[in-house]
Design a protein around this motif. Structure first.
Motif, PDB file in Angstrom:
ATOM      1  N   UNK A   1       4.564 -10.130  11.659  1.00  0.00           N
ATOM      2  CA  UNK A   1       4.307  -9.023  12.560  1.00  0.00           C
ATOM      3  C   UNK A   1       5.085  -9.140  13.855  1.00  0.00           C
ATOM      4  N   UNK A   2       5.700 -10.317  14.126  1.00  0.00           N
ATOM      5  CA  UNK A   2       6.419 -10.472  15.393  1.00  0.00           C
ATOM      6  C   UNK A   2       7.841  -9.968  15.273  1.00  0.00           C
ATOM      7  N   UNK A   3       8.487  -9.755  16.421  1.00  0.00           N
ATOM      8  CA  UNK A   3       9.883  -9.343  16.403  1.00  0.00           C
ATOM      9  C   UNK A   3      10.760 -10.484  15.904  1.00  0.00           C
ATOM     10  N   UNK A   4      10.529 -11.703  16.420  1.00  0.00           N
ATOM     11  CA  UNK A   4      11.230 -12.891  15.911  1.00  0.00           C
ATOM     12  C   UNK A   4      10.263 -13.593  14.989  1.00  0.00           C
ATOM     13  N   UNK A   5      10.407 -13.344  13.657  1.00  0.00           N
ATOM     14  CA  UNK A   5       9.293 -13.708  12.796  1.00  0.00           C
ATOM     15  C   UNK A   5       9.163 -15.181  12.515  1.00  0.00           C
TER      16      UNK A   5
ATOM     17  N   UNK B   1       5.266 -35.368  20.425  1.00  0.00           N
ATOM     18  CA  UNK B   1       5.467 -34.112  21.132  1.00  0.00           C
ATOM     19  C   UNK B   1       5.936 -33.095  20.108  1.00  0.00           C
ATOM     20  N   UNK B   2       5.609 -31.811  20.359  1.00  0.00           N
ATOM     21  CA  UNK B   2       6.031 -30.767  19.439  1.00  0.00           C
ATOM     22  C   UNK B   2       6.932 -29.806  20.198  1.00  0.00           C
ATOM     23  N   UNK B   3       8.062 -29.422  19.603  1.00  0.00           N
ATOM     24  CA  UNK B   3       8.998 -28.498  20.240  1.00  0.00           C
ATOM     25  C   UNK B   3       9.098 -27.285  19.330  1.00  0.00           C
ATOM     26  N   UNK B   4       8.831 -26.085  19.880  1.00  0.00           N
ATOM     27  CA  UNK B   4       8.831 -24.881  19.042  1.00  0.00           C
ATOM     28  C   UNK B   4       9.878 -23.889  19.534  1.00  0.00           C
ATOM     29  N   UNK B   5      10.609 -23.254  18.592  1.00  0.00           N
ATOM     30  CA  UNK B   5      11.571 -22.209  18.934  1.00  0.00           C
ATOM     31  C   UNK B   5      11.304 -21.021  18.037  1.00  0.00           C
ATOM     32  N   UNK B   6      11.996 -19.899  18.335  1.00  0.00           N
ATOM     33  CA  UNK B   6      11.780 -18.731  17.494  1.00  0.00           C
ATOM     34  C   UNK B   6      13.130 -18.173  17.054  1.00  0.00           C
ATOM     35  N   UNK B   7      13.123 -17.460  15.931  1.00  0.00           N
ATOM     36  CA  UNK B   7      14.322 -16.743  15.492  1.00  0.00           C
ATOM     37  C   UNK B   7      13.894 -15.665  14.515  1.00  0.00           C
ATOM     38  N   UNK B   8      14.772 -14.654  14.305  1.00  0.00           N
ATOM     39  CA  UNK B   8      14.451 -13.692  13.253  1.00  0.00           C
ATOM     40  C   UNK B   8      15.309 -14.017  12.045  1.00  0.00           C
ATOM     41  N   UNK B   9      15.341 -13.073  11.057  1.00  0.00           N
ATOM     42  CA  UNK B   9      15.925 -13.449   9.776  1.00  0.00           C
ATOM     43  C   UNK B   9      17.426 -13.637   9.837  1.00  0.00           C
TER      44      UNK B   9
END
Lengths: 112, 165
Positions: free
Chosen positions: B76-80, B96-104
């Protein structure tokens, strides 16, 4: 101690004080090139100066290891080399600037 | 029974999170500590390699070990896709946790130059989710069959697949 470090792949360093002194001066030289108000420069200078002073005042290797409390001297040398390469890369990346881009407002909301 | 709250560790993790967020304000969007004492850094995708090298090389944060590299699909997000890196520091015994986002369609920088262990993990994320990693030495399928089409772990991929076996 003077025969082997006990760690695979790390040879015993002869004259560790000289090597550490050289590495720390190099790191401080690289740090001069980044802006004075950057938090990275402040904290790294603090760490490096602290270790530098300890290296210069303490001539016995065993006592230096105990004071630094960061594993063997050879590990400290490896860590200083890593810090130097990190400082050089930080000069290019410039992470002290403000945020590159804000995320979309629902990106980090959890639960959805 | 409920796990007892460890206030000291929570304070230490909060302090460390603020420390890292102060040093790298260009890439870190948020830093949070969960109630189970897990520190998470939420990053802009351009900053993966700088943040991972910083966490690996800096003296106060020697996170030399990449424990896990996964992705989370939230359609449902723009960067799924949300890429998650779990790091472990052996010197300070902390995670430690490092999180990033990207789309398809947007590629992400590969972490192989920072941690060699990321090689197969990134192949798995490519195979299962379809996230492309730029500068990966050998990005090909690792778990699916040779002629398999589709990315199985995505939320819109049906449970029993498209092809009858």
């Amino acid at each position: 101690l003077l025969q082997t470090t006990g760690l695979v792949g790390l040879a015993v360093a002869e004259n560790p004080h000289e090597r550490l002194r050289m590495l720390y001066t190099k790191i401080l030289g690289v740090l001069q090139n980044i802006p004075k108000d950057a938090a990275y420069r402040k904290y790294t200078e603090q760490i490096v100066n602290e270790r530098f002073n300890l290296v210069q005042t303490e001539t016995d290797v065993q006592k230096l290891q105990d004071k630094l409390n960061s594993g063997q001297i050879e590990e400290v040398i490896v860590q200083a080399e890593n810090e130097l390469s990190l400082a050089r890369k930080m000069m290019q990346w410039k992470p002290w600037e403000p945020l590159v881009e804000e995320p979309p407002s629902d990106q980090w909301r959890w639960p959805i | 029974t409920v796990r007892p709250k460890n206030e000291v560790e929570q304070k230490q993790l909060c302090a460390f999170g603020e420390y890292v967020a102060e040093i790298l304000p260009k890439y870190i969007q948020q830093a949070q500590v969960t109630c189970f004492n897990e520190l998470e850094l939420l990053i802009h995708p351009d900053g993966i390699i700088p943040v991972l090298t910083f966490l690996r090389d800096h003296t106060n944060a020697q996170f030399k070990s990449l424990a896990d590299l996964t992705a989370v699909d939230v359609p449902s997000r723009q960067y799924r896709f949300e890429i998650v890196y779990n790091l472990l520091s052996l010197r300070f015994n902390s995670r430690i946790r490092v999180k990033t986002y990207t789309d398809e369609l947007t590629p992400i920088d590969s972490a192989v130059s920072v941690h060699k262990a990321a090689n197969w993990y990134e192949r798995e994320v490519w195979d299962m989710y379809g996230v492309f990693f730029a500068n990966h030495p050998d990005l090909r399928r690792i778990l699916t069959d040779y002629g398999f089409e589709g990315h199985p772990f995505r939320k819109d991929f049906p449970l029993s697949g498209y092809v009858e076996v």
